[in-house]
Design an enzyme around this catalytic site. Structure first.
Site, PDB file in Angstrom:
ATOM      1  CD  GLU A 188      30.051  24.946  -4.445  1.00  0.00           C
ATOM      2  OE1 GLU A 188      29.870  25.801  -5.328  1.00  0.00           O
ATOM      3  OE2 GLU A 188      29.288  24.816  -3.466  1.00  0.00           O
ATOM      4  CG  ASP A 190      25.554  23.328  -2.781  1.00  0.00           C
ATOM      5  OD1 ASP A 190      25.831  23.738  -3.911  1.00  0.00           O
ATOM      6  OD2 ASP A 190      24.980  24.030  -1.921  1.00  0.00           O
TER       7      ASP A 190
HETATM    8  C1  GLC Z   1      26.507  26.287  -4.566  1.00  0.00           C
HETATM    9  C2  GLC Z   1      25.892  26.096  -5.912  1.00  0.00           C
HETATM   10  C3  GLC Z   1      25.122  27.310  -6.279  1.00  0.00           C
HETATM   11  C4  GLC Z   1      24.051  27.540  -5.277  1.00  0.00           C
HETATM   12  C5  GLC Z   1      24.655  27.604  -3.876  1.00  0.00           C
HETATM   13  C6  GLC Z   1      23.590  27.524  -2.830  1.00  0.00           C
HETATM   14  O1  GLC Z   1      27.473  27.248  -4.566  1.00  0.00           O
HETATM   15  O2  GLC Z   1      26.868  25.777  -6.839  1.00  0.00           O
HETATM   16  O3  GLC Z   1      24.572  27.203  -7.551  1.00  0.00           O
HETATM   17  O4  GLC Z   1      23.377  28.716  -5.556  1.00  0.00           O
HETATM   18  O5  GLC Z   1      25.518  26.545  -3.626  1.00  0.00           O
HETATM   19  O6  GLC Z   1      23.089  26.233  -2.738  1.00  0.00           O
END
Ligand code: GLC
Ligand code: MG
Length: 690
Positions: free
Chosen positions: A381, A311
């Site tokens: 991500e 993440d």
């Molecule tokens: C990522 C997740 C999101 C979250 C953020 C902080 O972007 O997809 O939902 O709020 O990280 O952890």
């Protein structure tokens, strides 16, 4: 020993009868009696040799028979007529064995790698709050997921990513982790998790967990120890001096808006949070923090999880100098600089050293991947928008592995300008920039983004799923996309998402409504009480899994068909991908594999009008094209001349055809493949053809 000569046989003592003996030239055993024994030693020696060879000659004249004494048999078999074929056979066997070994090695060396599990199936994202509530509290849970695993068998999906279910105060619904080694009671217990994982594995399903390295919850033990300056934890977070009511240390802003610095009264300093103030950023310049994270990775890999979705990684490091970031509009008054769009995030994202940390995580996972059949997958991500080269860096290099792929979010922008040309542009952003030999992937929705069915419109839902499942690489499906679920309307008083509390239009609640399983109470999401943590979409009575399972023209049925086709047809699962035609309406491409006659033409109309596409100039295509599947069921099986392929708005066609002429050799500029493969139809094997 005595013997008696007779015309047909000789008796060898009491031992054995030899019916085949013949003393043809009078040189039989009887002659041996005549040999003088009074000669010199030398002569005796030579006589001894002679005796032996005589005996050999004698015995080898005997016809073979069952039960021959070994000694005789050995003498007999050394005759040229037996020895020579025997030796020929022996060397032939040796040569064949060597040739077989060589061929086996060559086939192994020349074969393209088998697709791994994360390449073979789409990745399905479960947002656990919204998938299935087993205990009636209105929030989905792990037992609920376990109850619904048949859904994946039905869809032929093998890889499941579950958004976070760690213990959490739920300020960001689990992306604020209080304990990385525990399950939040809202979702169940560690036992529930272990049972879920075991059941998934027994059904051949893989579980990918969310891993959140950038920050913890402010309720995490480390943060409490850090704010009280425990010597070991003092530098676990990013702290800097500031006054309670004074200016912030710099102009950095949080992704959720406003300053990313918050004053902490306990420590008397400001801490950094690139997301909510309840999500303090960890300090990855502290090696202890890296080691903590590695231990957590080990913890879950030891439990048997199959991979991680990493993440928000681009936020993991910040520039230690902490200078102001440059404003996008230098003339904007600094007090109005409050969103991530106002700044060039040069000092808070993608800092030097980030990839080293991720590669270290990867290396840890690779240790576990050595277990046969247990490859551990890592997807990254990172939203880098127009800086696609930054995204591509997460693929790692030839020498050092990193992510198996970074998520490809470009198709999320399709609704900005739904058209054939725009679809191709977005697809090409990835294909044209992906490092050679890497594996693509496609995302059309997630828990952070408006559902594409709502932003692009229902009209295009089927075509988008067709695109997703016929492009090369791994498709990602956010729960509900398989039935074309839409965003819900959430009134201000219903807002749950903290991002929405900061800014209503940024609320992510609309795309997080409960999955619509059937037309019963709460759409089957919670069949115990009347609670659902977010409202259901009112269309659930018609748009639901159960209803669509009964309708073979439904979004669900088409998703299932395409996913199954993709996994059973080599050109679709690992073949060439070639652009064939693009215009304002239509995006069209070919999937083919060298050596295989069967190929697929995909024609999708993302435009605003129905059109006739003329592909008569594509000489590799046969003159007549038969539709294997249309998103508009009535057109299944239809035959088009290649000069007149008709598509309605939002219609996609998969056309299967036979050809001896591949498109890719004549159009190398239009074609992409991650690993060039050929197919030997006669014995049905794939091999690397270049
Ligand atoms: C990522 C997740 C999101 C979250 C953020 C902080 O972007 O997809 O939902 O709020 O990280 O952890
Ligand atoms: Mg950070």
């Amino acid at each position: 020993m005595s013997y008696r000569k007779d015309s047909d046989s000789v008796e060898l003592g009491e031992c054995t009868r030899n019916p085949g003996y013949k003393d043809a030239d009078g040189d039989g055993p009887a002659a041996r009696d005549n040999i003088s024994v009074s000669d010199s030693e030398e002569k005796r020696d030579s006589i001894g040799v002679k005796r032996l060879s005589d005996a050999r000659d004698e015995y080898t004249q005997i016809k073979p028979y069952a039960g021959m004494p070994k000694e005789v048999l050995v003498l007999y078999s050394s005759k040229a007529r037996y020895r020579v074929p025997r030796e020929i056979l022996f060397w032939l066997t040796v040569c064949c064995t060597l040739a077989l070994v060589a061929v086996t090695i060559a086939v192994i060396a020349l074969s393209p790698k088998c697709l791994s599990w994360w390449q073979a199936s789409p990745v399905y994202q479960i947002y656990p709050r919204s998938f299935k509530d087993s205990d009636g509290d209105g929030v989905g849970d792990l037992k609920g997921i376990k109850e619904k695993l048949d859904h994946f068998e039905y869809l032929n999906i093998k890889s499941i990513w579950i958004s976070p279910f760690y213990r959490s105060p739920m300020k960001d619904f689990g992306y604020d982790v209080e304990d990385f080694r525990d399950i939040d009671p809202l979702f169940g217990t560690m036992k529930d998790f272990e049972e879920l994982l075991a059941t998934m594995h027994s059904k051949g399903l893989r579980l990918i967990m969310d891993f959140i390295p950038n920050h913890t919850s402010d309720r995490h033990r480390w943060f409490n120890l850090s704010r009280t300056r425990d010597p070991h934890y003092e530098d676990y977070y990013v702290w800097t001096d500031c006054k309670p009511d004074g200016p912030k240390p710099n102009n950095w802003v949080s992704i959720f808006g406003n300053s990313s610095w918050t004053y902490d009264e306990v420590r008397g300093q400001c801490y950094l949070h690139q997301f909510l103030k309840e999500q303090p950023d960890l300090n990855f310049r502290n090696p202890d923090v890296i080691n903590e994270m590695i231990d957590i990775i080990h913890f879950w890999l030891d439990k048997g999880v199959d991979g991680f979705r990493m993440d928000a990684v681009k936020h993991m490091l910040e520039a230690p100098h902490m200078r102001d970031e440059p404003q996008v509009d230098p003339n904007k008054p600094p007090e109005l600089v409050t969103t991530e769009w106002d700044l060039h995030s040069d000092y808070t994202t993608s800092q030097v050293g980030l990839h080293d940390i991720l590669r270290e995580f990867r290396a840890q996972m690779d240790i576990y991947s050595q277990e046969p059949g247990r490859y551990r997958f890592m997807v990254i991500e990172s939203y880098d928008y127009e800086e696609v080269y930054k995204t591509m860096m997460y693929y790692g290099t030839k020498l050092e592995k990193e992510g198996d792929f970074p998520f490809n979010f470009y198709l999320l922008d399709l609704p900005q300008n739904t058209s054939g040309a725009w679809a191709k542009h977005l697809v090409h952003l990835w294909m044209g920039n992906m490092p050679k030999g890497k594996w693509p992937n496609w995302v059309v929705g997630n828990h952070d983004r408006t559902r594409i069915s709502s932003s692009a419109g229902q009209l295009y839902v089927r075509a988008i799923n067709m695109l997703l499942l016929t492009l090369p690489g791994t498709a990602t499906t956010y729960y509900g996309e398989e039935i074309g679920m839409e965003n819900i309307n959430v009134t201000a008083s219903q807002i749950q998402d903290p991002a929405g509390k900061y800014n209503t239009s940024a609320s992510r609640d609309p795309q997080r409504s409960p999955l619509q399983w059937n037309a019963n109470m709460n759409a089957g999401f919670n069949d115990k009480t009347n609670l659902t943590w977010l409202p259901l979409h009112p269309d659930y009575e018609t748009v639901n899994v159960e209803a669509q399972m009964k309708d073979d023209g439904s979004v669900l049925a088409q998703y299932r068909f395409l996913n199954t086709l993709r996994q059973s047809e080599l050109p679709l699962n690992r073949g060439w991908f070639c652009y064939v035609h693009t215009d304002a309406n239509v995006f069209s491409y070919i999937r083919e594999l060298d050596g295989l006659k069967r190929a697929f033409l995909i024609v999708v109309n993302f435009g605003k009008e129905s059109v006739v596409t003329d592909l008569s100039s594509v000489r590799e295509l046969p003159d007549e094209l038969k539709v294997l599947m249309s998103t508009n069921k009535v057109n299944d099986g239809k035959v088009f001349p290649k000069s007149r392929i008709q598509t309605e708005v939002g219609e996609g066609l998969v056309i299967q055809y036979s050809t001896n002429t591949r498109f890719n050799p004549n159009h190398p500029e239009e074609c992409y493949i991650s690993e060039k493969a050929c197919y030997l139809e006669t014995i049905g094997i794939l091999y690397k053809c270049q």
